[in-house]
Design an enzyme around this catalytic site. Structure first.
Site, PDB file in Angstrom:
ATOM      1  CG  ASP A   1      46.032  66.941  51.918  1.00 35.63           C
ATOM      2  OD1 ASP A   1      46.589  66.854  50.739  1.00 35.63           O
ATOM      3  OD2 ASP A   1      46.175  65.696  52.643  1.00 35.63           O
TER       4      ASP A   1
ATOM      5  CG  ASP B   1      43.446  63.221  47.923  1.00 36.97           C
ATOM      6  OD1 ASP B   1      42.245  63.791  47.139  1.00 36.97           O
ATOM      7  OD2 ASP B   1      44.343  62.968  47.082  1.00 36.97           O
TER       8      ASP B   1
END
Length: 255
Positions: free
Chosen positions: A21, A23
């Site tokens: 991922d 963020d």
């Protein structure tokens, strides 16, 4: 003497690809997102006389989800129903899409003015994986993944980015569904059982578990280790540098 090279930790042995991922995992843009969401929802909820917006709402209803789904989820938590609208809606429009676009405008302003510095421990792990011949990709619900990677100086490390734009174009369901992660693994030519999902969000961890990936690593940036483990993480770390070892480290553990 030159420092010993970084290597992926033993827990990653036998796993050929690591899907990150963005963020909150590679970059601290989650903080920028949190500020942008607060600026969107605090006045909106106050005007409607419902429970005020809090940081806990970000982790419970928004974090890891596609932007419009995050808007819908937060509104639903307060019993607010708005028309879905269209992705082309003006940011001033009182629709789910309009509110999502309003939030994105705030996020973009902050990103352009302040930039973003990646987490050093995350960069160490990515570089160790690449040096070891492992494959890596970014899998993000954000439609801003490419400019964020560029702002962080990480573009060259990730030839494959599956973001919100790719998901929309391919008709892939967003997190907590596993579709985007499974698509990334397929594009890398690695079966899910030999790939790792690295997530800081409840919905992202749940998507990794739903996809039957070989390992799901949670990064605790505020959601809480217990929550991430409950959602299906196999292990939780505070920093991805914990998944990096050196020759010196290995030698120090020998009997």
């Amino acid at each position: 003497m030159a420092p010993a090279p970084d290597r992926p930790a033993a827990v990653l042995d036998g796993l050929d690809a690591v899907l990150f991922d963005l963020d909150g995992v590679l970059t601290p843009t989650a903080v920028v997102h949190m500020h942008a969401w607060a600026r969107l929802f605090a006045p909106l909820l106050e005007a409607r006389g419902v429970a005020p917006y809090a940081d806990a709402d970000y982790f419970a209803h928004i974090d890891g989800k596609p932007r419009y789904e995050g808007v819908r989820s937060l509104l639903a938590s307060r019993g607010i129903e708005l028309p879905w609208g269209d992705p082309s809606d003006d940011p001033a429009t009182e629709t789910v899409c309009g509110l999502g676009n309003r939030k994105n405008a705030v996020f973009t302003q902050v990103l352009e003015s302040e930039g973003v510095t990646p987490y050093p421990g995350s960069v160490r792990l990515v570089d160790a994986l690449l040096a070891d011949g492992r494959k890596v990709a970014v899998v993000s619900s954000s439609r801003n993944a490419v400019p964020v990677l560029a702002a962080a100086g990480l573009t060259d490390r990730f030839p494959l980015v599956v973001d919100g734009l790719v998901a929309a174009a391919r008709g892939l369901a967003g997190k907590p569904e596993p579709a985007t992660y499974l698509y990334a693994a397929e594009q890398l030519g690695v079966p899910a059982a030999r790939a790792v999902v690295v997530e800081d969000a409840e919905s992202g961890v749940a998507s990794g578990r739903a996809g039957d990936f070989g390992l799901v690593v949670g990064v605790d940036r505020g959601a809480g280790a217990a929550v991430l483990l409950q959602q299906g993480a196999d292990l939780v770390v505070d920093d991805l540098a914990e998944l990096v070892t050196t020759s010196d480290d290995a030698e120090s553990t020998e009997p």
